[in-house]
Scaffold this active site. Structure first.
Site, mmCIF file in Angstrom:
data_model
loop_
_atom_site.group_PDB
_atom_site.id
_atom_site.type_symbol
_atom_site.label_atom_id
_atom_site.label_comp_id
_atom_site.label_asym_id
_atom_site.label_seq_id
_atom_site.Cartn_x
_atom_site.Cartn_y
_atom_site.Cartn_z
ATOM 1 N N SER A 326 0.787 -1.088 -0.145
ATOM 2 C CA SER A 326 0.069 -0.128 -0.028
ATOM 3 C C SER A 326 0.743 1.155 0.106
ATOM 4 C CB SER A 326 -0.799 0.022 1.244
ATOM 5 O OG SER A 326 -0.434 -0.322 2.457
ATOM 6 N N HIS A 381 1.732 4.791 4.312
ATOM 7 C CA HIS A 381 0.803 5.285 3.344
ATOM 8 C C HIS A 381 1.545 6.934 3.157
ATOM 9 C CE1 HIS A 381 -3.142 2.663 3.898
ATOM 10 N NE2 HIS A 381 -2.019 2.061 3.411
#
Length: 586
Positions: A326, A381
């Site tokens: 991610s 992230h």
């Protein structure tokens, strides 16, 4: 300046007639009348690159789905369009393609009527063996559409548009009132369609094949498959299982110097659902960014963002074990935002705006979602997003771009710069994190490396109980042979364990002193075994009972191990950590 005429002042009678005729479809929920046609439907029309004639307007769209793909029916002022899904080719290509078909109203022949299709649905026969697939379970809509097409077909062949105002004055007024909005919506659609086609050609020219995204997805899936074959749970792997395969952990990276975990963790996933969601996101956004940056540039963006996200996760408290792509995917989005920021004057505004809006929406949604779901690693992230944006600023090529040796050389040189900068940032992050790790993280990392060595020492100590009985029966050849084999085996084990203990390091004084005490205990244990070997060879009891003999050395080794254990317990108590660890009896 030439002014655009207002359709309300001089409306085209044919356009008014078609809009009024299609109005009968309005009550059906699957039908969208212009200008209120969904963006999804217009998107299909744009990507199909429909051959609109000058002045041709989309007036209605009917939702339809085939094989899970959007396949609407479109009615324009000139033609009927529909879409069919073609089955995958037999050469290994599993992709389904959407094919567009169309027919002018004046070319439809015979009565327009519905007909059952082989799949159990309904189709609209428009002549020449052509059948338009209709939404399932909607016979009333099918009948209304057939009547609409029949009306338009008759009028188109006659070449005369009936006066709507004479039939329904109120309907005619509403159509004339909405006609300018329909014209404007179609104008924007054509402009967007032209821009999309141009941008698509530029993408294909810049990077003819986008194979890196597929390769990355294949790598992640392969690693996951190997992990499952290796025994991990496919749906919910444990923390220890993930750590064994290379998960990111601040203690292991900072204290254990296992820097390889930073890139390795990008290719690991915490279960099948985690893998599927990440790979779905990557397959949706990856090919576009790959064509913008080129194969090499995109690979650098992905890997740099993945490592950058892993560095951020490692460097940001609290301590966590993290895996997944991610961070790299956020980096791909960041690179896209960087490209759009630098090349905003090179990309058509009609393409730029939705791209930028989609990218920002993805970031905002996932940021807010991550804020309410504790298990999501926001640090990875945001670290990946920032790294991808910065690397994107560095690697963004001129646009439009073409493959060339010069472009590849530029990307390769900047990739080296990116790698060096990332190494510097990683080193600084490790140094900073080393100063901020909690005592719990320190003792956990210390224990992972120290406890197995201590357990092996204690296991050897327990086997010392087998030595005295063999010493008492030394005249028996089999007992003597067993003693020699036992002492040799334990000595080898002790020397190997001594080498392991030497690798355990800690900047906490008490923990490092505990390591030195265990090292001394292991050395005493090895010396005790050497004394037994000397006794077996010489028969001198001093090697057993003397001050440098087996018994004294064995006792000394246990005493030092107890001192070692006491220091660890003291450290735990001073830092309010876990309960006192158990000490297995030797």
């Amino acid at each position: 300046m030439t002014e655009t005429p207002d359709p309300r002042e001089n409306p085209d009678p044919w356009d008014v007639f078609v809009l009024a005729t299609c109005a009968r479809l309005g009550p059906f929920s699957q039908v969208h009348l212009a200008p209120k046609i969904t963006s999804a439907t217009l998107g299909v029309a744009v990507h199909a690159n429909l051959p609109f004639q000058p002045g041709e307007l989309i007036v209605a769209a009917i939702d339809g789905v085939q094989s899970g793909l959007s396949c609407p029916i479109l009615l324009t002022t000139r033609r009927l369009y529909w879409f069919n899904v073609s089955e995958p080719k037999g050469d290994g290509d599993r992709r389904k393609a959407i094919q567009c078909e169309g027919v002018e109203y004046r070319l439809t022949s015979g009565p327009i009527e519905t007909w059952p299709t082989p799949g159990g649905g309904l189709g609209l026969i428009v002549g020449d063996g052509r059948t338009v697939p209709l939404p399932d379970g909607q016979p009333a809509l099918a009948a209304a559409l057939a009547e609409t097409i029949q009306t338009l077909s008759v009028a188109a062949r006659a070449g005369i548009a009936p006066e709507v105002e004479e039939i329904d004055p109120e309907l005619a007024r509403r159509v004339v009132e909405v006609l300018p909005k329909v014209v404007e919506a179609n104008r924007r659609l054509r402009l967007y369609g032209d821009d999309v086609q141009t941008f698509r050609r530029d993408l294909m020219t810049a990077t003819p094949t986008a194979f890196v995204t597929t390769a990355l997805v294949g790598c992640c899936a392969t690693v996951f498959g190997v992990m499952v074959l290796g025994g991990i749970s496919p749906m919910a792997p444990t923390t220890n299982q993930l750590l064994a395969w290379g998960a990111n952990d601040a203690g292991l990276v900072v204290l254990g110097r296992e820097y390889w975990r930073l890139p390795a963790s990008v290719f690991l996933h915490g279960g099948l659902l985690h893998l599927a969601v990440n790979m779905w996101c990557l397959m949706n956004i990856g090919p576009l960014v790959e064509r913008l940056f080129g194969n090499l540039g995109y690979a650098v963006v992905y890997l740099a963002a993945g490592v950058g996200g892993a560095i951020a996760s490692m460097a940001t408290p609290p301590d966590r074990v993290s895996v997944g792509a991610s961070g790299a995917i956020f980096g791909v989005i960041g690179a896209l935002l960087a490209f759009l920021a630098l090349r905003r004057h090179s990309v058509p505004g009609s393409v730029l705006a939705p791209l930028r809006s989609s990218a920002l929406s993805f970031v905002v949604f996932n940021t807010l979602f991550g804020a309410v779901v504790p298990m999501i690693d926001q640090a990875a992230h945001m670290g990946g997003l920032a790294t991808g944006f910065l690397v994107g600023l560095l690697l963004t090529p001129a646009w439009p771009s073409k493959p060339s040796i010069r472009r590849t050389a530029r990307t390769a040189a900047l990739s080296v710069v990116t790698g060096l900068l990332l190494l510097g940032v990683g080193a600084a992050a490790v140094h900073w994190r080393e100063q901020t790790l909690s005592p719990l993280a320190r003792i956990s990392d210390y224990g992972r490396r120290f406890d197995p060595a201590r357990q092996r020492f204690l296991e050897t100590a327990r086997e010392f109980a087998n030595i005295p009985p063999l010493l008492d029966r030394l005249d028996d050849p089999s007992s003597r042979a067993a003693l020699v084999d036992l002492t040799a085996k334990l000595a080898r084990r002790g020397k190997a364990n001594l080498a392991t203990i030497a690798t355990v390091r800690s900047k906490e004084p008490k923990l490092d002193e505990a390591r030195r005490l265990l090292e001394s205990a292991q050395q005493a244990q090895i010396a005790a075994l050497a004394a037994v070997e000397q006794f077996e060879k010489s028969g001198d009891r001093a090697w057993i009972d003397g001050p440098e003999g087996f018994v004294a050395r064995a006792v000394a080794s246990l005493d030092r191990e107890r001192e070692c254990h006491a220091l660890v317990v003291q450290y735990l108590r001073e830092n309010d950590l876990t309960a006192e660890p158990e000490t297995p009896e030797p």
